[in-house]
Scaffold this motif. Structure first.
Motif, mmCIF file in Angstrom:
data_model
loop_
_atom_site.group_PDB
_atom_site.id
_atom_site.type_symbol
_atom_site.label_atom_id
_atom_site.label_comp_id
_atom_site.label_asym_id
_atom_site.label_seq_id
_atom_site.Cartn_x
_atom_site.Cartn_y
_atom_site.Cartn_z
ATOM 1 N N LEU A 142 8.433 -5.858 15.921
ATOM 2 C CA LEU A 142 7.781 -6.676 14.902
ATOM 3 C C LEU A 142 8.739 -7.737 14.366
ATOM 4 C CD1 LEU A 142 5.905 -3.908 12.890
ATOM 5 C CD2 LEU A 142 4.911 -5.568 14.478
ATOM 6 N N TYR A 143 8.201 -8.912 14.064
ATOM 7 C CA TYR A 143 9.023 -10.012 13.561
ATOM 8 C C TYR A 143 9.425 -9.759 12.113
ATOM 9 C CZ TYR A 143 10.636 -14.848 13.144
ATOM 10 O OH TYR A 143 11.402 -15.981 12.969
ATOM 11 N N TRP A 144 8.480 -9.259 11.297
ATOM 12 C CA TRP A 144 8.811 -8.803 9.947
ATOM 13 C C TRP A 144 7.816 -7.762 9.482
ATOM 14 C CZ3 TRP A 144 7.540 -14.459 8.758
ATOM 15 C CH2 TRP A 144 6.244 -14.621 8.281
ATOM 16 N N ILE A 145 8.189 -7.045 8.431
ATOM 17 C CA ILE A 145 7.319 -6.111 7.718
ATOM 18 C C ILE A 145 7.135 -6.683 6.317
ATOM 19 C CG2 ILE A 145 7.120 -3.806 6.704
ATOM 20 C CD1 ILE A 145 8.777 -2.771 9.089
ATOM 21 N N GLU A 146 5.877 -6.924 5.963
ATOM 22 C CA GLU A 146 5.585 -7.632 4.711
ATOM 23 C C GLU A 146 5.072 -6.690 3.630
ATOM 24 O OE1 GLU A 146 2.447 -11.166 3.518
ATOM 25 O OE2 GLU A 146 3.319 -11.136 5.526
ATOM 26 N N GLU A 147 5.559 -6.888 2.432
ATOM 27 C CA GLU A 147 5.108 -6.211 1.216
ATOM 28 C C GLU A 147 4.755 -4.736 1.427
ATOM 29 O OE1 GLU A 147 2.088 -8.466 -0.938
ATOM 30 O OE2 GLU A 147 3.741 -9.258 -2.134
ATOM 31 N N PRO A 148 5.740 -3.906 1.790
ATOM 32 C CA PRO A 148 5.430 -2.484 1.971
ATOM 33 C C PRO A 148 5.080 -1.772 0.672
ATOM 34 C CG PRO A 148 7.796 -2.882 2.157
ATOM 35 C CD PRO A 148 7.137 -4.228 2.113
ATOM 36 N N ILE A 149 5.649 -2.226 -0.474
ATOM 37 C CA ILE A 149 5.405 -1.561 -1.755
ATOM 38 C C ILE A 149 4.978 -2.610 -2.794
ATOM 39 C CG2 ILE A 149 7.025 0.291 -1.252
ATOM 40 C CD1 ILE A 149 9.039 -1.122 -3.123
ATOM 41 N N ARG A 150 4.772 -2.160 -4.027
ATOM 42 C CA ARG A 150 4.365 -3.069 -5.098
ATOM 43 C C ARG A 150 5.304 -4.269 -5.159
ATOM 44 N NH1 ARG A 150 1.357 -3.443 -9.820
ATOM 45 N NH2 ARG A 150 2.400 -4.688 -11.433
ATOM 46 N N HIS A 151 4.727 -5.434 -5.308
ATOM 47 C CA HIS A 151 5.466 -6.688 -5.123
ATOM 48 C C HIS A 151 6.615 -6.886 -6.094
ATOM 49 C CE1 HIS A 151 3.818 -8.887 -8.648
ATOM 50 N NE2 HIS A 151 2.773 -8.115 -8.461
ATOM 51 N N ASP A 152 6.507 -6.341 -7.329
ATOM 52 C CA ASP A 152 7.538 -6.596 -8.330
ATOM 53 C C ASP A 152 8.573 -5.483 -8.450
ATOM 54 O OD1 ASP A 152 5.790 -4.777 -9.412
ATOM 55 O OD2 ASP A 152 5.413 -5.889 -11.267
ATOM 56 N N ASN A 153 8.548 -4.535 -7.521
ATOM 57 C CA ASN A 153 9.571 -3.481 -7.478
ATOM 58 C C ASN A 153 10.731 -3.984 -6.627
ATOM 59 O OD1 ASN A 153 11.149 -1.209 -7.266
ATOM 60 N ND2 ASN A 153 9.500 0.160 -6.598
ATOM 61 N N SER A 176 0.785 -1.244 0.000
ATOM 62 C CA SER A 176 0.000 0.000 0.000
ATOM 63 C C SER A 176 0.811 1.285 0.000
ATOM 64 C CB SER A 176 -0.920 0.001 1.235
ATOM 65 O OG SER A 176 -0.162 -0.052 2.436
ATOM 66 N N LEU A 177 2.147 1.213 0.064
ATOM 67 C CA LEU A 177 2.947 2.420 0.268
ATOM 68 C C LEU A 177 3.816 2.755 -0.935
ATOM 69 C CD1 LEU A 177 4.253 1.627 3.878
ATOM 70 C CD2 LEU A 177 2.139 2.817 3.229
ATOM 71 N N SER A 178 4.227 4.016 -0.993
ATOM 72 C CA SER A 178 5.313 4.410 -1.899
ATOM 73 C C SER A 178 6.633 4.009 -1.242
ATOM 74 C CB SER A 178 5.291 5.918 -2.132
ATOM 75 O OG SER A 178 5.616 6.605 -0.924
ATOM 76 N N MET A 179 7.710 4.023 -2.009
ATOM 77 C CA MET A 179 8.987 3.600 -1.446
ATOM 78 C C MET A 179 9.427 4.517 -0.309
ATOM 79 S SD MET A 179 12.565 2.711 -3.354
ATOM 80 C CE MET A 179 13.098 4.414 -3.555
ATOM 81 N N ASN A 180 9.327 5.830 -0.508
ATOM 82 C CA ASN A 180 9.765 6.761 0.538
ATOM 83 C C ASN A 180 8.921 6.627 1.802
ATOM 84 O OD1 ASN A 180 11.829 7.834 -1.028
ATOM 85 N ND2 ASN A 180 10.546 9.447 -1.893
ATOM 86 N N GLU A 181 7.604 6.468 1.609
ATOM 87 C CA GLU A 181 6.724 6.296 2.764
ATOM 88 C C GLU A 181 7.042 4.994 3.493
ATOM 89 O OE1 GLU A 181 3.529 7.361 5.398
ATOM 90 O OE2 GLU A 181 4.758 8.484 3.967
ATOM 91 N N ALA A 182 7.371 3.968 2.721
ATOM 92 C CA ALA A 182 7.720 2.679 3.325
ATOM 93 C C ALA A 182 8.968 2.793 4.185
ATOM 94 C CB ALA A 182 7.920 1.629 2.233
ATOM 95 N N ILE A 183 9.944 3.539 3.728
ATOM 96 C CA ILE A 183 11.168 3.719 4.515
ATOM 97 C C ILE A 183 10.865 4.495 5.795
ATOM 98 C CG2 ILE A 183 13.422 4.860 4.551
ATOM 99 C CD1 ILE A 183 13.655 4.164 1.552
ATOM 100 N N LEU A 184 10.076 5.551 5.668
ATOM 101 C CA LEU A 184 9.737 6.344 6.851
ATOM 102 C C LEU A 184 8.959 5.513 7.873
ATOM 103 C CD1 LEU A 184 8.672 9.723 5.166
ATOM 104 C CD2 LEU A 184 10.706 9.324 6.580
ATOM 105 N N ARG A 185 7.950 4.784 7.408
ATOM 106 C CA ARG A 185 7.148 3.981 8.335
ATOM 107 C C ARG A 185 7.960 2.810 8.882
ATOM 108 N NH1 ARG A 185 0.736 3.783 6.851
ATOM 109 N NH2 ARG A 185 0.514 5.897 6.031
ATOM 110 N N GLY A 186 8.770 2.219 8.030
ATOM 111 C CA GLY A 186 9.588 1.107 8.481
ATOM 112 C C GLY A 186 10.543 1.512 9.588
ATOM 113 N N ARG A 187 11.192 2.641 9.415
ATOM 114 C CA ARG A 187 12.105 3.128 10.459
ATOM 115 C C ARG A 187 11.346 3.408 11.751
ATOM 116 N NH1 ARG A 187 15.429 7.488 6.735
ATOM 117 N NH2 ARG A 187 17.044 6.068 5.954
ATOM 118 N N ALA A 188 10.134 3.973 11.629
ATOM 119 C CA ALA A 188 9.343 4.266 12.824
ATOM 120 C C ALA A 188 8.905 2.992 13.535
ATOM 121 C CB ALA A 188 8.120 5.097 12.443
#
Length: 360
Positions: free
Chosen positions: A217-228, A199-211
């Motif tokens: 959390l054990y893992w963060i799954e599919e933050p962005i489009r699956h084939d990127n 559901s996220l853009s790459m930059n948003e994924a990095i920001l949320r992931g760092r937060a």
């Protein structure tokens, strides 16, 4: 033993906890039930998930068309898979055609194991053993104050020691609130996976992931489009929490591309996307060669057998979506899937339920 027919039936199955993720809602489970019939009376069973009701009829059509290609062929799963792929070289096998091919492959392996009177795991050269599982049937997108209400029920369904929470709300503060409420309820002894559902853009994924890095959390799954894969690799390098992808990998070749790009820390192929049992075994070999932990996505009935022969077996995703039409749903005990000690993958239809949910 020769194949006489592929029989496919569409059903809409009620769900105990209808999914609501950042990518959308699924009020009922649209499944196509597959019976691969042989001249020896052995029937291989499998099912595929079409995501929407509108795709049931086209998937049934694909299954019957592919079935016509192999009618009269010997029940040799690897040869069946190779023949269909060769016949479809120009069309290729993404989308519904790939799902239909995977469904036939799963049914063929089920029949192959039944013909030997062996559980699938044993027919593949392994042995029956418990497979560690997490409950993925709840903790969907909802108001943060309600997300954790069902934690105790989810854990109790099989004495689970791991759950998955869905995130990806427009307001990240609500995601963080939901994660913290669930973590407070389960404590540190229970693993908590998370899923952004692309559901996220790459930059948003990095920001949320760092937060989220300090939230346990054990893992963060599919933050962005699956084939990127390049974008996933960037996120994995910037975020401390392990990144999980793989449910949308359409072939072992795609998995190799993702691995080469260092797109993730963990991989979780989906048996109907990766190419059925045959595709799974090839993907498992890639994970083994590269030393990567491999989990499953959906289809716990057959995925439990496959994980039991996967050298880097990690986690089974437990989903109960097919339970309503199965004669004997898979059991979870002490947080582990119990592989049934009966021939094949253990799938048999509850025909009364099938008649009730059948789409004419």
């Amino acid at each position: 033993m020769k194949i006489t027919r592929i029989h496919a039936r569409p059903v809409m199955v009620p769900l105990k906890r209808p999914p609501r993720a950042a990518s959308g809602e699924i009020p009922e489970a649209p499944l196509v039930l597959i019976d691969l019939e042989t001249d020896a009376g052995v029937v291989g069973c499998a099912y595929v998930f079409t995501f929407t009701r509108a795709m049931l009829a086209p998937t049934v059509g694909c299954l019957h068309a592919l079935g016509d290609m192999i009618r009269g062929d010997a029940l040799v799963p690897l040869e069946i898979e190779a023949k269909i792929r060769t016949r479809l070289t120009l069309l290729d096998t993404p989308g519904l055609v790939g799902i239909a091919l995977a469904g036939i492959d799963m049914a063929a392996w089920d029949a192959h194991a039944k013909a030997q009177e062996l559980p699938l795991v044993c027919a593949l050269g392994g042995q029956i053993k418990p497979v560690r599982a997490y409950n993925s049937c709840g903790l969907w997108i909802d108001a943060p104050e309600r997300v954790a209400d069902d934690v105790e029920g989810l854990l109790a369904e099989g004495d689970f020691q791991a759950l998955k929470v869905r995130i990806g709300r427009p307001d990240f503060a609500e995601d963080l609130d939901a994660v913290r409420r669930v973590k407070a309820r389960i404590g540190d002894a229970v693993c908590l996976m998370s899923d952004f559902n692309q559901s996220l853009s790459m930059n948003e994924a990095i920001l949320r992931g760092r937060a989220l890095d300090d939230e346990g959390l054990y893992w963060i799954e599919e933050p962005i489009r699956h084939d990127n894969y390049t974008g996933c690799a960037k996120i994995a390098s910037e975020v401390k929490t392990p990144i999980q992808i793989g449910e949308n990998l359409l072939s072992p070749q795609e998995m190799q591309k993702a691995i080469a790009a260092q797109a993730a820390d963990y991989y979780m192929p989906d048996v109907q996307r990766i190419g059925g049992v045959t595709g799974w075994l090839r993907a498992a070999a890639l994970a083994h060669v590269h030393g990567l932990d491999m989990s499953s996505h959906l289809f716990p009935e057959i995925s439990s057998h496959l994980l039991a022969v996967t050298p880097t077996c990690h986690w089974l995703e437990y989903m109960d979506w097919a339970d309503a039409i199965l004669a004997e749903p898979i059991r979870i005990e002490s947080g582990h899937a119990v592989i049934p000690d009966r021939p094949g993958c253990g799938i048999a239809w509850d025909e009364d339920a099938v008649r009730q949910y059948l789409i004419e």
